[in-house]
Design a protein around this motif. Sequence first.
Motif, PDB file in Angstrom:
ATOM      1  N   SER A  11       0.820  -1.220   0.000  1.00  0.00           N
ATOM      2  CA  SER A  11       0.000   0.000   0.000  1.00  0.00           C
ATOM      3  C   SER A  11       0.853   1.269   0.000  1.00  0.00           C
ATOM      4  CB  SER A  11      -0.937   0.010   1.211  1.00  0.00           C
ATOM      5  OG  SER A  11      -0.219   0.294   2.391  1.00  0.00           O
ATOM      6  N   LEU A  12       2.138   1.123   0.284  1.00  0.00           N
ATOM      7  CA  LEU A  12       3.008   2.298   0.373  1.00  0.00           C
ATOM      8  C   LEU A  12       3.742   2.596  -0.932  1.00  0.00           C
ATOM      9  CD1 LEU A  12       4.394   1.883   3.994  1.00  0.00           C
ATOM     10  CD2 LEU A  12       2.671   3.501   3.168  1.00  0.00           C
ATOM     11  N   THR A  13       3.076   2.391  -2.053  1.00  0.00           N
ATOM     12  CA  THR A  13       3.638   2.834  -3.328  1.00  0.00           C
ATOM     13  C   THR A  13       3.685   4.354  -3.366  1.00  0.00           C
ATOM     14  OG1 THR A  13       1.445   2.682  -4.322  1.00  0.00           O
ATOM     15  CG2 THR A  13       2.946   0.791  -4.647  1.00  0.00           C
ATOM     16  N   GLU A  14       2.966   4.960  -2.455  1.00  0.00           N
ATOM     17  CA  GLU A  14       3.042   6.402  -2.199  1.00  0.00           C
ATOM     18  C   GLU A  14       2.886   6.589  -0.692  1.00  0.00           C
ATOM     19  OE1 GLU A  14      -1.335   8.196  -2.832  1.00  0.00           O
ATOM     20  OE2 GLU A  14      -0.443   7.350  -4.656  1.00  0.00           O
ATOM     21  N   PRO A  15       3.441   7.659  -0.144  1.00  0.00           N
ATOM     22  CA  PRO A  15       3.318   7.876   1.310  1.00  0.00           C
ATOM     23  C   PRO A  15       1.848   7.968   1.731  1.00  0.00           C
ATOM     24  CG  PRO A  15       4.973   9.328   0.357  1.00  0.00           C
ATOM     25  CD  PRO A  15       4.242   8.689  -0.789  1.00  0.00           C
ATOM     26  N   ARG A  16       1.526   7.367   2.877  1.00  0.00           N
ATOM     27  CA  ARG A  16       0.142   7.374   3.376  1.00  0.00           C
ATOM     28  C   ARG A  16       0.136   7.466   4.896  1.00  0.00           C
ATOM     29  NH1 ARG A  16      -3.152   5.544  -0.810  1.00  0.00           N
ATOM     30  NH2 ARG A  16      -2.082   4.232  -2.322  1.00  0.00           N
ATOM     31  N   HIS A  17      -0.967   7.964   5.420  1.00  0.00           N
ATOM     32  CA  HIS A  17      -1.173   7.919   6.866  1.00  0.00           C
ATOM     33  C   HIS A  17      -1.856   6.595   7.208  1.00  0.00           C
ATOM     34  CE1 HIS A  17      -5.399   8.990   6.173  1.00  0.00           C
ATOM     35  NE2 HIS A  17      -4.955   9.943   5.376  1.00  0.00           N
ATOM     36  N   GLY A  18      -1.968   6.284   8.494  1.00  0.00           N
ATOM     37  CA  GLY A  18      -2.475   4.989   8.926  1.00  0.00           C
ATOM     38  C   GLY A  18      -3.831   4.628   8.347  1.00  0.00           C
ATOM     39  N   TYR A  19      -4.791   5.558   8.410  1.00  0.00           N
ATOM     40  CA  TYR A  19      -6.123   5.266   7.886  1.00  0.00           C
ATOM     41  C   TYR A  19      -6.069   5.030   6.378  1.00  0.00           C
ATOM     42  CZ  TYR A  19     -11.105   5.605   6.944  1.00  0.00           C
ATOM     43  OH  TYR A  19     -12.388   5.350   6.524  1.00  0.00           O
ATOM     44  N   GLY A  20      -5.211   5.772   5.685  1.00  0.00           N
ATOM     45  CA  GLY A  20      -5.045   5.580   4.248  1.00  0.00           C
ATOM     46  C   GLY A  20      -4.506   4.203   3.923  1.00  0.00           C
ATOM     47  N   ILE A  21      -3.595   3.697   4.773  1.00  0.00           N
ATOM     48  CA  ILE A  21      -3.071   2.342   4.590  1.00  0.00           C
ATOM     49  C   ILE A  21      -4.184   1.328   4.779  1.00  0.00           C
ATOM     50  CG2 ILE A  21      -1.524   0.589   5.555  1.00  0.00           C
ATOM     51  CD1 ILE A  21       0.393   2.936   6.277  1.00  0.00           C
ATOM     52  N   ILE A  22      -4.962   1.486   5.838  1.00  0.00           N
ATOM     53  CA  ILE A  22      -6.077   0.570   6.112  1.00  0.00           C
ATOM     54  C   ILE A  22      -7.031   0.513   4.924  1.00  0.00           C
ATOM     55  CG2 ILE A  22      -8.171   0.272   7.521  1.00  0.00           C
ATOM     56  CD1 ILE A  22      -6.463   1.305   9.923  1.00  0.00           C
ATOM     57  N   LYS A  23      -7.412   1.666   4.402  1.00  0.00           N
ATOM     58  CA  LYS A  23      -8.354   1.715   3.278  1.00  0.00           C
ATOM     59  C   LYS A  23      -7.738   1.128   2.012  1.00  0.00           C
ATOM     60  CE  LYS A  23     -11.917   2.743   4.013  1.00  0.00           C
ATOM     61  NZ  LYS A  23     -12.870   1.786   4.617  1.00  0.00           N
ATOM     62  N   ARG A  24      -6.447   1.399   1.777  1.00  0.00           N
ATOM     63  CA  ARG A  24      -5.786   0.882   0.569  1.00  0.00           C
ATOM     64  C   ARG A  24      -5.679  -0.640   0.618  1.00  0.00           C
ATOM     65  NH1 ARG A  24      -5.364   0.694  -4.572  1.00  0.00           N
ATOM     66  NH2 ARG A  24      -3.268   0.327  -5.362  1.00  0.00           N
ATOM     67  N   VAL A  25      -5.376  -1.193   1.795  1.00  0.00           N
ATOM     68  CA  VAL A  25      -5.299  -2.655   1.932  1.00  0.00           C
ATOM     69  C   VAL A  25      -6.663  -3.274   1.679  1.00  0.00           C
ATOM     70  CG1 VAL A  25      -4.900  -4.550   3.568  1.00  0.00           C
ATOM     71  CG2 VAL A  25      -3.261  -2.654   3.424  1.00  0.00           C
ATOM     72  N   GLU A  26      -7.713  -2.676   2.203  1.00  0.00           N
ATOM     73  CA  GLU A  26      -9.067  -3.187   1.925  1.00  0.00           C
ATOM     74  C   GLU A  26      -9.353  -3.157   0.428  1.00  0.00           C
ATOM     75  OE1 GLU A  26     -12.339  -1.577   4.192  1.00  0.00           O
ATOM     76  OE2 GLU A  26     -11.184  -1.688   6.050  1.00  0.00           O
ATOM     77  N   GLU A  27      -8.943  -2.073  -0.212  1.00  0.00           N
ATOM     78  CA  GLU A  27      -9.140  -1.919  -1.652  1.00  0.00           C
ATOM     79  C   GLU A  27      -8.368  -2.990  -2.427  1.00  0.00           C
ATOM     80  OE1 GLU A  27      -7.481   1.599  -4.166  1.00  0.00           O
ATOM     81  OE2 GLU A  27      -9.053   2.395  -2.857  1.00  0.00           O
ATOM     82  N   LEU A  28      -7.100  -3.182  -2.077  1.00  0.00           N
ATOM     83  CA  LEU A  28      -6.255  -4.158  -2.774  1.00  0.00           C
ATOM     84  C   LEU A  28      -6.770  -5.587  -2.628  1.00  0.00           C
ATOM     85  CD1 LEU A  28      -2.725  -2.795  -1.774  1.00  0.00           C
ATOM     86  CD2 LEU A  28      -3.675  -2.872  -4.102  1.00  0.00           C
ATOM     87  N   THR A  29      -7.401  -5.890  -1.491  1.00  0.00           N
ATOM     88  CA  THR A  29      -7.869  -7.260  -1.232  1.00  0.00           C
ATOM     89  C   THR A  29      -9.373  -7.401  -1.439  1.00  0.00           C
ATOM     90  OG1 THR A  29      -8.182  -6.861   1.141  1.00  0.00           O
ATOM     91  CG2 THR A  29      -6.005  -7.642   0.434  1.00  0.00           C
ATOM     92  N   ASP A  30      -9.982  -6.433  -2.083  1.00  0.00           N
ATOM     93  CA  ASP A  30     -11.436  -6.435  -2.306  1.00  0.00           C
ATOM     94  C   ASP A  30     -12.205  -6.667  -1.006  1.00  0.00           C
ATOM     95  OD1 ASP A  30     -11.263  -5.950  -5.083  1.00  0.00           O
ATOM     96  OD2 ASP A  30     -10.930  -8.073  -5.479  1.00  0.00           O
ATOM     97  N   GLY A  31     -11.711  -6.074   0.085  1.00  0.00           N
ATOM     98  CA  GLY A  31     -12.400  -6.146   1.368  1.00  0.00           C
ATOM     99  C   GLY A  31     -12.125  -7.401   2.175  1.00  0.00           C
ATOM    100  N   ARG A  32     -11.343  -8.323   1.641  1.00  0.00           N
ATOM    101  CA  ARG A  32     -11.055  -9.567   2.358  1.00  0.00           C
ATOM    102  C   ARG A  32     -10.229  -9.323   3.613  1.00  0.00           C
ATOM    103  NH1 ARG A  32      -6.845 -12.740   2.724  1.00  0.00           N
ATOM    104  NH2 ARG A  32      -5.724 -11.740   1.027  1.00  0.00           N
ATOM    105  N   LEU A  33      -9.297  -8.393   3.532  1.00  0.00           N
ATOM    106  CA  LEU A  33      -8.408  -8.112   4.659  1.00  0.00           C
ATOM    107  C   LEU A  33      -8.756  -6.749   5.237  1.00  0.00           C
ATOM    108  CD1 LEU A  33      -6.003  -9.381   6.142  1.00  0.00           C
ATOM    109  CD2 LEU A  33      -4.501  -8.197   4.555  1.00  0.00           C
ATOM    110  N   LYS A  34      -9.254  -6.752   6.465  1.00  0.00           N
ATOM    111  CA  LYS A  34      -9.605  -5.517   7.169  1.00  0.00           C
ATOM    112  C   LYS A  34      -8.691  -5.410   8.376  1.00  0.00           C
ATOM    113  CE  LYS A  34     -14.446  -5.934   5.848  1.00  0.00           C
ATOM    114  NZ  LYS A  34     -14.562  -4.973   4.817  1.00  0.00           N
TER     115      LYS A  34
END
Length: 97
Positions: A11-34
Amino acid sequence: MTETAFYILLSLTEPRHGYGIIKRVEELTDGRLKLGSGTIYGTLTKMQKDEMISIFADERRKTIYEVTGIGKKVMQAEMVRLKELHEHVLRFEGEFL
């Protein structure tokens, strides 16, 4: 590398804050990983100690996480390992049907 650590770095292909990381991981895994806050911040702390990420504050004083050169090298090695696993899955999956 754990799946959580993998997706945090991914998720850190660009700098992010914690909530941004959480949302990006959900996006990358189609919601499987929260990821919960305890999980993400514990992993980020370990990654910072291992020099895989760096931390800075933005203009709004939010904590921003960014992958380092070491983190990129670790991620490249992990991707090679995962490609090998994937090749073996494709090669042998029929034997487990």
